[in-house]
Design a protein around this motif. Structure first.
Motif, PDB file in Angstrom:
ATOM      1  N   HIS A 251       0.860  -1.175   0.000  1.00 54.08           N
ATOM      2  CA  HIS A 251       0.000   0.000   0.000  1.00 54.08           C
ATOM      3  C   HIS A 251       0.896   1.223   0.000  1.00 54.08           C
ATOM      4  O   HIS A 251       2.037   1.175   0.475  1.00 54.08           O
ATOM      5  N   SER A 252       0.387   2.331  -0.503  1.00 56.26           N
ATOM      6  CA  SER A 252       1.210   3.536  -0.584  1.00 56.26           C
ATOM      7  C   SER A 252       1.713   3.982   0.788  1.00 56.26           C
ATOM      8  O   SER A 252       2.851   4.459   0.915  1.00 56.26           O
ATOM      9  N   HIS A 255       5.078   2.535   1.904  1.00 57.58           N
ATOM     10  CA  HIS A 255       6.301   3.100   1.327  1.00 57.58           C
ATOM     11  C   HIS A 255       6.902   4.179   2.223  1.00 57.58           C
ATOM     12  O   HIS A 255       8.110   4.424   2.190  1.00 57.58           O
ATOM     13  N   ASN A 414      -2.106   8.393 -11.646  1.00 55.32           N
ATOM     14  CA  ASN A 414      -3.043   8.616 -10.544  1.00 55.32           C
ATOM     15  C   ASN A 414      -4.430   8.098 -10.909  1.00 55.32           C
ATOM     16  O   ASN A 414      -4.787   7.991 -12.085  1.00 55.32           O
ATOM     17  N   GLN A 478       4.630  -4.955  -9.290  1.00 53.29           N
ATOM     18  CA  GLN A 478       5.064  -3.578  -9.063  1.00 53.29           C
ATOM     19  C   GLN A 478       6.265  -3.235  -9.943  1.00 53.29           C
ATOM     20  O   GLN A 478       6.404  -2.097 -10.414  1.00 53.29           O
ATOM     21  N   THR A 501       2.562   8.953  -3.690  1.00 50.79           N
ATOM     22  CA  THR A 501       3.420   7.846  -4.116  1.00 50.79           C
ATOM     23  C   THR A 501       3.695   7.925  -5.615  1.00 50.79           C
ATOM     24  O   THR A 501       4.821   7.649  -6.065  1.00 50.79           O
ATOM     25  N   THR A 502       2.686   8.303  -6.403  1.00 50.95           N
ATOM     26  CA  THR A 502       2.877   8.373  -7.848  1.00 50.95           C
ATOM     27  C   THR A 502       3.950   9.388  -8.224  1.00 50.95           C
ATOM     28  O   THR A 502       4.742   9.151  -9.149  1.00 50.95           O
ATOM     29  N   ASP A 505       7.298   7.819  -7.290  1.00 46.51           N
ATOM     30  CA  ASP A 505       7.616   6.768  -8.262  1.00 46.51           C
ATOM     31  C   ASP A 505       8.148   7.376  -9.563  1.00 46.51           C
ATOM     32  O   ASP A 505       9.137   6.894 -10.139  1.00 46.51           O
TER      33      ASP A 505
END
Length: 602
Positions: A251-252, A255, A414, A478, A501-502, A505
């Protein structure tokens, strides 16, 4: 989120108890024949009419004994393969077993023979929801409401499905209707409150008022726990920190919390994790290995979970979920710890007076800009409010796609829920000004053709033709997901609800991100992340500047190439990925909170 009491009235508006509803049609159909029901659970073998057999199966189903229910539905279908209720509720069973295609086949056959029953359309809508076929779900929820205008759950789920395809005005209208029909159900109110964060036309003050009203409504009736004996003594033992989350899994949130748990000073802090879910994956196991005290509270009542926190003598209890799903806010309402903090998992206030602090930074929440929009006191960490860790295995960064294909590929991974009308219009303006460009959108529900149709239509309204959109769904892993960034030149951050998170990333994969600076935390996450990676020139003050920055960068291939080759190293050396530095800042904040508490207790 707190689960409904099965002995309370069901939220569908039927007046039945929850345990006996929403898996029932309220009618029985079928031919006049009898079914031989075998002896179950000390009950004698019986010969029942088809209608009574359906009722017995539904009783087993409602009580959680799906195996018995399925046996009886099978007997009914053996005698009458066209029994509508047995067909439909066999589909419901398949749905609960995640056998989605079988579920859909059974439910469609059943509902075709028994139209006009609100709960059937509601249950079919739920299946389409889980398939992320939101347009079809919307149709079924609306049919349920046409039949039963007071079907509370249909109004609620309709609102959530409308939210998923960016129709915020209609979503808020439906969620408001559900709350009006049953204003005392926490989950319904919470769905409405959390949705306001996505709505581009909502004023920050109005969003704050809604959160505060939620706190006043649901926190006030909860009796707080008595202070534990000796809690105000400044003992020599390490501070006990309890982190509470349903997201200690892939899950975000994981991270950002995992590097902190790994970096905590074990001599000064004794760490507890309270996990409000039953899912266990590799991430769960890693996180569990990092802490000395692991508690699973998913099956506990809020009161019992709070009692465990108090028994553990937690000094500072940290909420990592806010108003997201499976949160533990009603546990916090009991005040089981002397200091309570919200952080990370939700980009706004809880609205609770029992929550003492909210952790942020001065970029997401500039001093004086958002303080009045929180019931908590804002604690601004140096640098940034979170610390990112990438996957242990990450793809190698590829060459700049624009150098190979001759076109610029913009992208956003997103959820479409963040892509409101203004975002789509802005991105369409960028595509119009960069002639040889396309836009890749990637998120889970784009596996659904019906969602793809909605997305293409939304962009078509602003002149974006089909060939300029690349729509991608889930990848198998992932690693594969991250590798998709090797086809993207420039990432576009949505607004007012930024990516988190996006964005990390994208930067990790060498893709620069264009962000718009908003007025609240949810709209300034991009400001924090880009500033902390030395990319403040990619932050726009308004929509026109956002477009100009994106267009200028698209026309500067040397700059894009330089960023492609340097961003990962820049990320590694930035505060955003310096776990020891971030954790020391966080620990200092915890110590200051505790000293303030001790001073107030004297």
């Amino acid at each position: 989120m707190t689960q409904p009491n099965r002995n309370e009235p069901c939220a569908c508006g039927s007046g039945r108890k929850a345990k006996n509803c929403c898996q029932r049609t309220g009618v029985s159909t079928g031919k006049n024949y009898r079914i031989a029901i075998p002896a179950f659970d000390h009950a004698p073998a019986r010969q029942l009419s088809a209608a009574d057999a359906v009722t017995v199966a539904q009783d087993y189903h409602a009580s959680g004994n799906r195996e018995r229910a399925e046996q009886i539905y099978g007997l009914i279908l053996g005698a009458d393969p066209e029994n509508a209720e047995a067909l439909f509720f066999t589909g419901v069973l398949r749905h609960q077993e995640s056998r989605y295609q079988e579920a859909l086949d059974f439910m469609l056959r059943g509902i075709a023979k028994l139209p006009g029953v609100a709960n059937l359309h509601y249950n079919l809508g739920k299946l389409y929801d889980d398939l992320e076929r939101y347009p079809e779900a919307i149709v079924e929820y609306r049919r349920a409401i046409e039949i039963n205008p007071n079907h509370i759950l249909a109004h609620n789920n309709l609102g959530l499905a409308l939210r998923e395809i960016g129709q915020f005005d209609l979503a808020i209208e439906s969620l408001t209707r559900a709350v009006a029909l049953q204003p005392t159900t926490q989950k319904l109110v919470q769905n409405l409150v959390s949705t306001l964060n996505y709505a581009p036309d909502m004023q920050p003050t109005d969003i704050f008022i809604a959160h505060k009203h939620f706190g006043q409504q649901f926190e006030r009736p909860i009796a707080r726990f008595a202070r534990r004996a000796g809690e105000n003594e400044n003992s020599a033992r390490p501070l006990r920190i309890g982190y509470v989350s349903p997201d200690f899994r892939q899950h975000s949130v994981a991270h950002f919390i995992e590097p902190v748990l790994a970096a905590h000073d074990k001599k000064k802090f004794e760490v507890f994790c309270y996990y409000n879910d039953t899912v266990s994956d590799d991430t769960t196991l890693r996180i569990q290995s990092l802490v000395p005290h692991w508690r699973v509270i998913a099956e506990l009542s809020d009161h019992i979970a709070a009692r465990k926190v108090q028994e553990d003598q937690i000094d500072i209890l940290v909420d990592l979920a806010g108003h997201t799903n499976r949160n533990s806010l009603m546990m916090f309402a009991r005040k089981p710890a002397p200091v309570q903090v919200t952080w990370l998992g939700y980009p706004n206030t809880t609205g609770f007076s029992c929550m003492d602090y909210r952790i942020t930074d001065a970029l997401c929440d500039p001093v004086g800009m958002t303080d009045s929009l929180h019931t908590e006191k804002l604690i601004r960490l140096p640098d940034c409010f979170s610390c990112f860790t990438p996957p242990a295995q990450s793809p190698t960064i590829g060459a700049l796609p624009a150098r190979n294909g001759g076109e610029i590929m913009f992208g956003s991974f997103n959820y479409f829920i963040k892509m409101n009308e203004q975002v789509i219009e802005t991105w369409a303006r960028i595509l119009a000004r960069v002639a040889n460009s396309r836009l890749t959108l990637k998120y889970r529900s784009l596996n659904s053709e019906s969602v793809q149709t909605v997305v293409r239509a939304a962009f078509a309204k602003h002149g974006v033709t089909r060939e300029r959109l690349v729509l991608l769904g889930n990848d198998a892993s992932q690693l594969d997901h991250l590798a998709r960034y090797n086809s993207i030149d420039i990432a576009l951050d949505p607004f007012p609800y930024n990516g988190t998170t996006t964005t990390c990333d994208a930067l990790w994969m060498g893709v620069p991100v264009i962000a718009l600076a908003g007025r609240t935390h949810v709209a300034r996450v991009g400001v924090s992340q880009l500033t902390n990676t030395g990319l403040s020139e990619l932050i726009a003050a308004d929509v026109d500047s956002y477009v100009d920055i994106a267009v200028a960068l698209a026309n500067d291939l040397p700059r894009l190439t330089q960023l492609r080759g340097s961003l990962r190293e820049r990320m590694k050396t930035s505060p955003l990925m310096d776990a020891p530095r971030f954790t020391r800042n966080l620990e200092r904040a915890f110590h200051e909170m505790w000293l303030t508490h001790l001073a107030l207790e004297k």
